[in-house]
Structure formats: structure tokens, C-alpha cells
Design a protein around this motif. Sequence first.
Motif, PDB file in Angstrom:
ATOM      1  N   LEU A   3      -8.854  57.160 -82.544  1.00  0.00           N
ATOM      2  CA  LEU A   3      -8.055  57.624 -83.674  1.00  0.00           C
ATOM      3  C   LEU A   3      -7.942  56.473 -84.663  1.00  0.00           C
ATOM      4  CD1 LEU A   3      -6.324  60.000 -84.715  1.00  0.00           C
ATOM      5  CD2 LEU A   3      -4.397  58.993 -83.520  1.00  0.00           C
ATOM      6  N   ASP A   4      -8.555  56.611 -85.824  1.00  0.00           N
ATOM      7  CA  ASP A   4      -8.550  55.566 -86.846  1.00  0.00           C
ATOM      8  C   ASP A   4      -7.366  55.789 -87.781  1.00  0.00           C
ATOM      9  OD1 ASP A   4      -9.039  53.688 -88.822  1.00  0.00           O
ATOM     10  OD2 ASP A   4     -11.182  54.139 -88.951  1.00  0.00           O
ATOM     11  N   ASN A   5      -6.356  54.924 -87.656  1.00  0.00           N
ATOM     12  CA  ASN A   5      -5.141  55.032 -88.458  1.00  0.00           C
ATOM     13  C   ASN A   5      -5.127  54.073 -89.644  1.00  0.00           C
ATOM     14  OD1 ASN A   5      -3.839  57.008 -86.855  1.00  0.00           O
ATOM     15  ND2 ASN A   5      -3.233  55.446 -85.384  1.00  0.00           N
ATOM     16  N   ARG A   6      -6.247  53.407 -89.916  1.00  0.00           N
ATOM     17  CA  ARG A   6      -6.284  52.459 -91.023  1.00  0.00           C
ATOM     18  C   ARG A   6      -6.087  53.173 -92.352  1.00  0.00           C
ATOM     19  NH1 ARG A   6     -11.715  49.491 -89.175  1.00  0.00           N
ATOM     20  NH2 ARG A   6     -12.123  51.684 -88.713  1.00  0.00           N
ATOM     21  N   GLY A   7      -5.370  52.503 -93.244  1.00  0.00           N
ATOM     22  CA  GLY A   7      -5.131  53.061 -94.568  1.00  0.00           C
ATOM     23  C   GLY A   7      -3.902  53.950 -94.644  1.00  0.00           C
ATOM     24  N   LEU A   8      -3.275  54.227 -93.510  1.00  0.00           N
ATOM     25  CA  LEU A   8      -2.074  55.071 -93.492  1.00  0.00           C
ATOM     26  C   LEU A   8      -0.817  54.213 -93.529  1.00  0.00           C
ATOM     27  CD1 LEU A   8      -3.112  57.604 -90.711  1.00  0.00           C
ATOM     28  CD2 LEU A   8      -3.285  57.900 -93.188  1.00  0.00           C
ATOM     29  N   GLN A   9       0.209  54.722 -94.166  1.00  0.00           N
ATOM     30  CA  GLN A   9       1.481  54.012 -94.242  1.00  0.00           C
ATOM     31  C   GLN A   9       2.403  54.475 -93.124  1.00  0.00           C
ATOM     32  OE1 GLN A   9       2.246  51.471 -96.398  1.00  0.00           O
ATOM     33  NE2 GLN A   9       0.065  51.653 -96.850  1.00  0.00           N
ATOM     34  N   PRO A  10       3.233  53.554 -92.599  1.00  0.00           N
ATOM     35  CA  PRO A  10       4.202  53.943 -91.562  1.00  0.00           C
ATOM     36  C   PRO A  10       5.104  55.046 -92.092  1.00  0.00           C
ATOM     37  CG  PRO A  10       4.082  51.558 -91.775  1.00  0.00           C
ATOM     38  CD  PRO A  10       3.287  52.136 -92.911  1.00  0.00           C
ATOM     39  N   PRO A  11       5.488  55.989 -91.279  1.00  0.00           N
ATOM     40  CA  PRO A  11       5.295  56.085 -89.836  1.00  0.00           C
ATOM     41  C   PRO A  11       4.085  56.930 -89.425  1.00  0.00           C
ATOM     42  CG  PRO A  11       6.888  57.719 -90.463  1.00  0.00           C
ATOM     43  CD  PRO A  11       6.462  56.989 -91.736  1.00  0.00           C
ATOM     44  N   GLN A  12       3.180  57.225 -90.365  1.00  0.00           N
ATOM     45  CA  GLN A  12       2.055  58.115 -90.062  1.00  0.00           C
ATOM     46  C   GLN A  12       1.220  57.663 -88.868  1.00  0.00           C
ATOM     47  OE1 GLN A  12      -0.077  58.601 -93.732  1.00  0.00           O
ATOM     48  NE2 GLN A  12       1.363  60.118 -94.520  1.00  0.00           N
ATOM     49  N   PRO A  13       0.846  56.367 -88.753  1.00  0.00           N
ATOM     50  CA  PRO A  13       0.039  55.977 -87.590  1.00  0.00           C
ATOM     51  C   PRO A  13       0.740  56.251 -86.258  1.00  0.00           C
ATOM     52  CG  PRO A  13      -0.112  54.293 -89.272  1.00  0.00           C
ATOM     53  CD  PRO A  13       0.962  55.255 -89.713  1.00  0.00           C
ATOM     54  N   MET A  14       2.026  55.976 -86.202  1.00  0.00           N
ATOM     55  CA  MET A  14       2.771  56.194 -84.954  1.00  0.00           C
ATOM     56  C   MET A  14       2.867  57.690 -84.638  1.00  0.00           C
ATOM     57  SD  MET A  14       6.448  54.720 -83.923  1.00  0.00           S
ATOM     58  CE  MET A  14       7.415  55.373 -82.587  1.00  0.00           C
ATOM     59  N   MET A  15       3.148  58.493 -85.645  1.00  0.00           N
ATOM     60  CA  MET A  15       3.282  59.935 -85.427  1.00  0.00           C
ATOM     61  C   MET A  15       1.941  60.540 -84.990  1.00  0.00           C
ATOM     62  SD  MET A  15       6.437  60.096 -85.938  1.00  0.00           S
ATOM     63  CE  MET A  15       6.668  61.836 -85.712  1.00  0.00           C
ATOM     64  N   ARG A  16       0.841  60.130 -85.617  1.00  0.00           N
ATOM     65  CA  ARG A  16      -0.486  60.625 -85.239  1.00  0.00           C
ATOM     66  C   ARG A  16      -0.822  60.223 -83.810  1.00  0.00           C
ATOM     67  NH1 ARG A  16      -5.196  58.951 -88.484  1.00  0.00           N
ATOM     68  NH2 ARG A  16      -6.139  60.871 -87.792  1.00  0.00           N
ATOM     69  N   THR A  17      -0.476  58.990 -83.454  1.00  0.00           N
ATOM     70  CA  THR A  17      -0.775  58.483 -82.113  1.00  0.00           C
ATOM     71  C   THR A  17      -0.014  59.269 -81.053  1.00  0.00           C
ATOM     72  OG1 THR A  17      -1.238  56.267 -82.976  1.00  0.00           O
ATOM     73  CG2 THR A  17      -0.668  56.449 -80.624  1.00  0.00           C
ATOM     74  N   LEU A  18       1.285  59.437 -81.254  1.00  0.00           N
ATOM     75  CA  LEU A  18       2.093  60.158 -80.264  1.00  0.00           C
ATOM     76  C   LEU A  18       1.656  61.615 -80.143  1.00  0.00           C
ATOM     77  CD1 LEU A  18       5.605  58.632 -81.024  1.00  0.00           C
ATOM     78  CD2 LEU A  18       4.070  58.091 -79.119  1.00  0.00           C
ATOM     79  N   SER A  19       1.270  62.212 -81.249  1.00  0.00           N
ATOM     80  CA  SER A  19       0.785  63.595 -81.223  1.00  0.00           C
ATOM     81  C   SER A  19      -0.528  63.692 -80.445  1.00  0.00           C
ATOM     82  CB  SER A  19       0.593  64.098 -82.653  1.00  0.00           C
ATOM     83  OG  SER A  19       0.081  65.404 -82.648  1.00  0.00           O
ATOM     84  N   ALA A  20      -1.430  62.750 -80.671  1.00  0.00           N
ATOM     85  CA  ALA A  20      -2.709  62.756 -79.956  1.00  0.00           C
ATOM     86  C   ALA A  20      -2.506  62.547 -78.461  1.00  0.00           C
ATOM     87  CB  ALA A  20      -3.638  61.687 -80.522  1.00  0.00           C
ATOM     88  N   LEU A  21      -1.540  61.705 -78.092  1.00  0.00           N
ATOM     89  CA  LEU A  21      -1.265  61.467 -76.668  1.00  0.00           C
ATOM     90  C   LEU A  21      -0.801  62.734 -75.963  1.00  0.00           C
ATOM     91  CD1 LEU A  21       0.475  57.977 -76.646  1.00  0.00           C
ATOM     92  CD2 LEU A  21      -1.646  58.602 -75.477  1.00  0.00           C
ATOM     93  N   GLU A  22      -0.081  63.593 -76.675  1.00  0.00           N
ATOM     94  CA  GLU A  22       0.405  64.846 -76.080  1.00  0.00           C
ATOM     95  C   GLU A  22      -0.751  65.734 -75.630  1.00  0.00           C
ATOM     96  OE1 GLU A  22       3.060  66.820 -78.747  1.00  0.00           O
ATOM     97  OE2 GLU A  22       4.516  65.173 -78.712  1.00  0.00           O
ATOM     98  N   ASP A  23      -1.887  65.626 -76.309  1.00  0.00           N
ATOM     99  CA  ASP A  23      -3.032  66.483 -76.006  1.00  0.00           C
ATOM    100  C   ASP A  23      -3.894  65.962 -74.859  1.00  0.00           C
ATOM    101  OD1 ASP A  23      -2.288  68.173 -78.076  1.00  0.00           O
ATOM    102  OD2 ASP A  23      -3.586  67.180 -79.537  1.00  0.00           O
ATOM    103  N   LEU A  24      -3.606  64.749 -74.377  1.00  0.00           N
ATOM    104  CA  LEU A  24      -4.405  64.152 -73.308  1.00  0.00           C
ATOM    105  C   LEU A  24      -3.830  64.481 -71.939  1.00  0.00           C
ATOM    106  CD1 LEU A  24      -5.100  60.562 -74.682  1.00  0.00           C
ATOM    107  CD2 LEU A  24      -6.552  62.591 -74.848  1.00  0.00           C
ATOM    108  N   GLU A  25      -4.706  64.458 -70.941  1.00  0.00           N
ATOM    109  CA  GLU A  25      -4.299  64.610 -69.553  1.00  0.00           C
ATOM    110  C   GLU A  25      -3.924  63.238 -68.993  1.00  0.00           C
ATOM    111  OE1 GLU A  25      -4.128  67.548 -67.947  1.00  0.00           O
ATOM    112  OE2 GLU A  25      -4.847  68.598 -69.736  1.00  0.00           O
ATOM    113  N   SER A  26      -3.151  63.227 -67.932  1.00  0.00           N
ATOM    114  CA  SER A  26      -2.788  61.984 -67.266  1.00  0.00           C
ATOM    115  C   SER A  26      -4.033  61.183 -66.911  1.00  0.00           C
ATOM    116  CB  SER A  26      -1.993  62.305 -66.002  1.00  0.00           C
ATOM    117  OG  SER A  26      -1.708  61.127 -65.296  1.00  0.00           O
TER     118      SER A  26
END
Length: 72
Positions: A3-26
Motif C-alpha cells: 500500500l503506497d501512502n506517499r503523497g497523502l496527508q495525515p490521517p489518510q495514510p493511517m486510515m488506509r492502513t487500518l482499513s487494509a489490515l481489516e481485509d487480511l487474514e491472521s
Amino acid sequence: MILDNRGLQPPQPMMRTLSALEDLESGQQLTIINDRRPMFLFPELDDQGHKYEVKEQEDGSFAITITKHGVA
């Protein structure tokens, strides 16, 4: 997954990261690339029990590989 979060302003990188983690399996991994060290993300990852490794890149960005925690 990367997940490339470069160029985004806070809190967008954190929100994108946490959302992507929800879609992953343990046990699955997510690598994020941020312009700066995500200091506010680390406590959230710790609270959720995820493991992570931080590597500063030559261009000054940060690559963080997160391993999702959870019950298999």
C-alpha cells in the motif's frame, strides 16, 4: 500486499492502513510505504497486537511491513 501512502496527508495514510489490515487474514502481511515515520500508527498496531518492522528507504520514505495478529 503493498500500500503506497506517499503523497497523502495525515490521517489518510493511517486510515488506509487500518482499513487494509481489516481485509487480511491472521498471519498475512501488509507493507506500507509512507513519506514519514507513522508515529501515531505504531501505538494502534501495538494495541491490536500486530507485529511490524520499519525500514527507512534511501529516498527518506519508510517501508513498514505489518504482520496481522489474530486467532487462526
